[in-house]
Design an enzyme around this catalytic site. Structure first.
Site, PDB file in Angstrom:
ATOM      1  N   LYS A  18      12.034  22.348  -4.506  1.00 13.95           N
ATOM      2  CA  LYS A  18      11.209  22.275  -5.581  1.00 13.95           C
ATOM      3  C   LYS A  18      10.375  23.510  -6.095  1.00 13.95           C
ATOM      4  O   LYS A  18      10.613  23.993  -7.409  1.00 13.95           O
ATOM      5  CB  LYS A  18      10.326  21.216  -5.360  1.00 13.95           C
ATOM      6  N   ARG A  91       3.459  11.801  -6.025  1.00 11.56           N
ATOM      7  CA  ARG A  91       4.093  11.379  -4.871  1.00 11.56           C
ATOM      8  C   ARG A  91       4.171   9.928  -4.283  1.00 11.56           C
ATOM      9  O   ARG A  91       4.708   9.566  -3.206  1.00 11.56           O
ATOM     10  CB  ARG A  91       3.463  12.395  -3.899  1.00 11.56           C
ATOM     11  N   ARG A 130      12.496  28.314   7.036  1.00 13.18           N
ATOM     12  CA  ARG A 130      11.714  28.896   6.183  1.00 13.18           C
ATOM     13  C   ARG A 130      10.692  29.709   6.619  1.00 13.18           C
ATOM     14  O   ARG A 130       9.964  29.528   7.422  1.00 13.18           O
ATOM     15  CB  ARG A 130      10.861  27.640   4.966  1.00 13.18           C
ATOM     16  N   ARG A 162       5.156  28.097   7.862  1.00  9.14           N
ATOM     17  CA  ARG A 162       4.165  26.878   7.398  1.00  9.14           C
ATOM     18  C   ARG A 162       3.659  26.414   8.750  1.00  9.14           C
ATOM     19  O   ARG A 162       4.574  25.789   9.455  1.00  9.14           O
ATOM     20  CB  ARG A 162       4.505  26.359   6.300  1.00  9.14           C
ATOM     21  N   ARG A 173       7.167  14.240   7.711  1.00 11.78           N
ATOM     22  CA  ARG A 173       7.107  14.292   6.158  1.00 11.78           C
ATOM     23  C   ARG A 173       8.387  13.444   5.693  1.00 11.78           C
ATOM     24  O   ARG A 173       8.101  12.886   4.442  1.00 11.78           O
ATOM     25  CB  ARG A 173       7.187  16.039   5.837  1.00 11.78           C
TER      26      ARG A 173
HETATM   27  P1  AP5 Z   1      11.306  25.191  -1.275  1.00 13.35           P
HETATM   28  O1  AP5 Z   1      11.726  25.537  -2.586  1.00 13.35           O
HETATM   29  O2  AP5 Z   1      10.281  25.915  -0.582  1.00 13.35           O
HETATM   30  O3  AP5 Z   1      11.355  23.667  -1.068  1.00 13.35           O
HETATM   31  P2  AP5 Z   1      10.200  22.627  -1.609  1.00 13.35           P
HETATM   32  O4  AP5 Z   1      10.876  21.257  -2.125  1.00 13.35           O
HETATM   33  O5  AP5 Z   1       9.187  23.199  -2.377  1.00 13.35           O
HETATM   34  O6  AP5 Z   1       9.518  22.020  -0.138  1.00 13.35           O
HETATM   35  P3  AP5 Z   1       8.048  22.047   0.259  1.00 13.35           P
HETATM   36  O7  AP5 Z   1       8.201  21.955   1.914  1.00 13.35           O
HETATM   37  O8  AP5 Z   1       7.189  22.929  -0.424  1.00 13.35           O
HETATM   38  O9  AP5 Z   1       7.919  20.569  -0.315  1.00 13.35           O
HETATM   39  P4  AP5 Z   1       6.855  19.402   0.090  1.00 13.35           P
HETATM   40  O10 AP5 Z   1       6.821  18.537  -0.852  1.00 13.35           O
HETATM   41  O11 AP5 Z   1       6.894  18.874   1.709  1.00 13.35           O
HETATM   42  O12 AP5 Z   1       5.660  20.339   0.351  1.00 13.35           O
HETATM   43  P5  AP5 Z   1       4.114  20.466  -0.681  1.00 13.35           P
HETATM   44  O13 AP5 Z   1       3.799  21.972  -0.416  1.00 13.35           O
HETATM   45  O14 AP5 Z   1       4.624  19.918  -1.796  1.00 13.35           O
HETATM   46  O15 AP5 Z   1      12.711  25.472  -0.332  1.00 13.35           O
HETATM   47  C1  AP5 Z   1      12.600  25.162   0.927  1.00 13.35           C
HETATM   48  C2  AP5 Z   1      13.332  26.094   1.789  1.00 13.35           C
HETATM   49  O16 AP5 Z   1      14.655  26.163   1.468  1.00 13.35           O
HETATM   50  C3  AP5 Z   1      12.930  27.778   1.492  1.00 13.35           C
HETATM   51  O17 AP5 Z   1      13.245  28.528   2.823  1.00 13.35           O
HETATM   52  C4  AP5 Z   1      14.140  28.174   0.383  1.00 13.35           C
HETATM   53  O18 AP5 Z   1      14.121  29.528   0.368  1.00 13.35           O
HETATM   54  C5  AP5 Z   1      15.366  27.189   0.818  1.00 13.35           C
HETATM   55  N1  AP5 Z   1      16.426  26.807  -0.602  1.00 13.35           N
HETATM   56  C6  AP5 Z   1      15.706  26.307  -1.387  1.00 13.35           C
HETATM   57  N2  AP5 Z   1      16.701  25.809  -2.226  1.00 13.35           N
HETATM   58  C7  AP5 Z   1      17.846  26.139  -1.533  1.00 13.35           C
HETATM   59  C8  AP5 Z   1      19.298  25.879  -1.908  1.00 13.35           C
HETATM   60  N3  AP5 Z   1      19.657  25.419  -2.874  1.00 13.35           N
HETATM   61  N4  AP5 Z   1      20.025  26.149  -0.664  1.00 13.35           N
HETATM   62  C9  AP5 Z   1      19.721  26.882   0.379  1.00 13.35           C
HETATM   63  N5  AP5 Z   1      18.405  26.985   0.751  1.00 13.35           N
HETATM   64  C10 AP5 Z   1      17.425  26.665  -0.447  1.00 13.35           C
HETATM   65  O19 AP5 Z   1       3.258  19.505   0.189  1.00 13.35           O
HETATM   66  C11 AP5 Z   1       2.605  19.940   1.307  1.00 13.35           C
HETATM   67  C12 AP5 Z   1       1.483  18.710   1.743  1.00 13.35           C
HETATM   68  O20 AP5 Z   1       0.647  18.868   0.856  1.00 13.35           O
HETATM   69  C13 AP5 Z   1       2.240  17.387   1.845  1.00 13.35           C
HETATM   70  O21 AP5 Z   1       3.008  17.104   3.257  1.00 13.35           O
HETATM   71  C14 AP5 Z   1       0.868  16.564   1.658  1.00 13.35           C
HETATM   72  O22 AP5 Z   1      -0.060  16.796   2.884  1.00 13.35           O
HETATM   73  C15 AP5 Z   1       0.168  17.609   0.676  1.00 13.35           C
HETATM   74  N6  AP5 Z   1       0.398  16.871  -0.576  1.00 13.35           N
HETATM   75  C16 AP5 Z   1       0.863  17.811  -1.567  1.00 13.35           C
HETATM   76  N7  AP5 Z   1       1.065  16.825  -2.764  1.00 13.35           N
HETATM   77  C17 AP5 Z   1       0.553  16.011  -2.580  1.00 13.35           C
HETATM   78  C18 AP5 Z   1       0.238  14.944  -3.164  1.00 13.35           C
HETATM   79  N8  AP5 Z   1       0.775  14.612  -4.396  1.00 13.35           N
HETATM   80  N9  AP5 Z   1      -0.224  13.599  -2.854  1.00 13.35           N
HETATM   81  C19 AP5 Z   1      -0.408  13.517  -1.386  1.00 13.35           C
HETATM   82  N10 AP5 Z   1      -0.243  14.745  -0.545  1.00 13.35           N
HETATM   83  C20 AP5 Z   1       0.081  15.992  -1.117  1.00 13.35           C
END
Ligand code: AP5
Length: 224
Positions: A18, A91, A130, A162, A173
């Site tokens: 994402k 979410r 990552r 991270r 997660r």
């Molecule tokens: P990346 O683009 O970083 O993936 P992402 O989907 O953004 O992954 P996240 O881990 O950031 O998502 P998440 O939803 O768990 O975390 P968030 O920060 O929102 O890509 C991942 C890796 O793959 C990278 O190394 C990239 O280079 C590689 N990659 C990408 N595309 C690729 C491809 N096509 N092929 C190969 N490699 C690829 O949330 C973190 C925490 O915050 C949550 O656990 C929760 O505690 C809290 N939180 C955030 N939002 C909320 C909410 N709305 N409600 C409640 N808690 C929340």
């Protein structure tokens, strides 16, 4: 409709890509990128009251309570002009309904929901590989390694892993995603303009699929 005015939701499990795709889409179409995860990490790093409130949830790989998240997102959206892309929000069903209510009261709606689909079993290797830089650049030891090990290509700072990208926390997660977030795919699929792209494809192919859906709605920015 002008692409810069679009209101877009990007769905996908942890590690689906994402953040990677949000950056490209926002550069291409000119809308504002709003990632709740990035926002909470920044607050946490700054040691703010909000950061202290959310840090423990994030570290454990569980969701921050809906009422906290809904309030933060509403205040961010209030301050925004033009279009936006929501990454990592909503979410839960409660968050999705909260967003619907917020938009209805503003006489607005979501224009398109983009979903990046990935098999959970492919995610653990991807996320434990990552590495990120404080400047915002994101790498992957498998698919996008930095030129020099452990160092950001862009700014030369050391890369970090991270705190929630350990194998145990990634598995937690993914369980939370399956229980609380995956029902949103059906919620949005039945509710309007929805496109799903295979997140296991190379980054450029995922981008192509997502852009095709946005271009179909708002026209290609290169044509205008
Ligand atoms: P990346 O683009 O970083 O993936 P992402 O989907 O953004 O992954 P996240 O881990 O950031 O998502 P998440 O939803 O768990 O975390 P968030 O920060 O929102 O890509 C991942 C890796 O793959 C990278 O190394 C990239 O280079 C590689 N990659 C990408 N595309 C690729 C491809 N096509 N092929 C190969 N490699 C690829 O949330 C973190 C925490 O915050 C949550 O656990 C929760 O505690 C809290 N939180 C955030 N939002 C909320 C909410 N709305 N409600 C409640 N808690 C929340």
């Amino acid at each position: 409709m002008s692409a810069t005015e679009l209101r877009l939701v990007l769905l996908g499990c942890p590690g689906a890509g994402k953040g990677t795709q949000a950056k490209v889409l926002c550069e291409r179409y000119g809308m504002t990128h709003l990632s709740t995860g990035d926002c909470f990490r920044a607050e946490s790093a700054a040691g703010s009251a909000l950061g202290k409130k959310v840090a423990d949830y994030m570290k454990r790989g569980v969701l921050v309570p809906d009422e906290v998240v809904n309030e933060v997102v509403a205040s961010k959206l209030d301050a925004l002009k033009g279009g936006w892309l929501l990454d990592g929000f909503p979410r839960t069903l409660d968050q999705a309904q909260g967003l619907d209510r917020y938009l209805r009261s503003a006489g607005a709606k979501i224009d398109i929901v983009l979903s990046i689909a990935m098999k959970p079993e492919d995610i653990v290797r991807r996320l434990t590989s990552r590495r990120s830089c404080a400047c915002g650049e994101v790498y992957n030891l498998l698919s996008r390694p930095p030129r020099v090990e452990g160092v950001c290509d862009k700014c030369g700072k050391p890369l970090l892993q991270r705190e929630d990208d350990t194998e145990a926390t990634v598995r937690k997660r993914l369980m939370v995603y399956e229980d609380l977030t995956s029902p949103l795919v059906a919620y949005y699929r039945s509710g309007g303009v929805f496109t799903e792209v295979d997140g296991a494809l190379p980054v450029a192919d995922v981008t192509k699929g997502l852009c095709a859906a946005v271009d179909a709605l708002a026209g290609s920015p290169t044509e205008s």
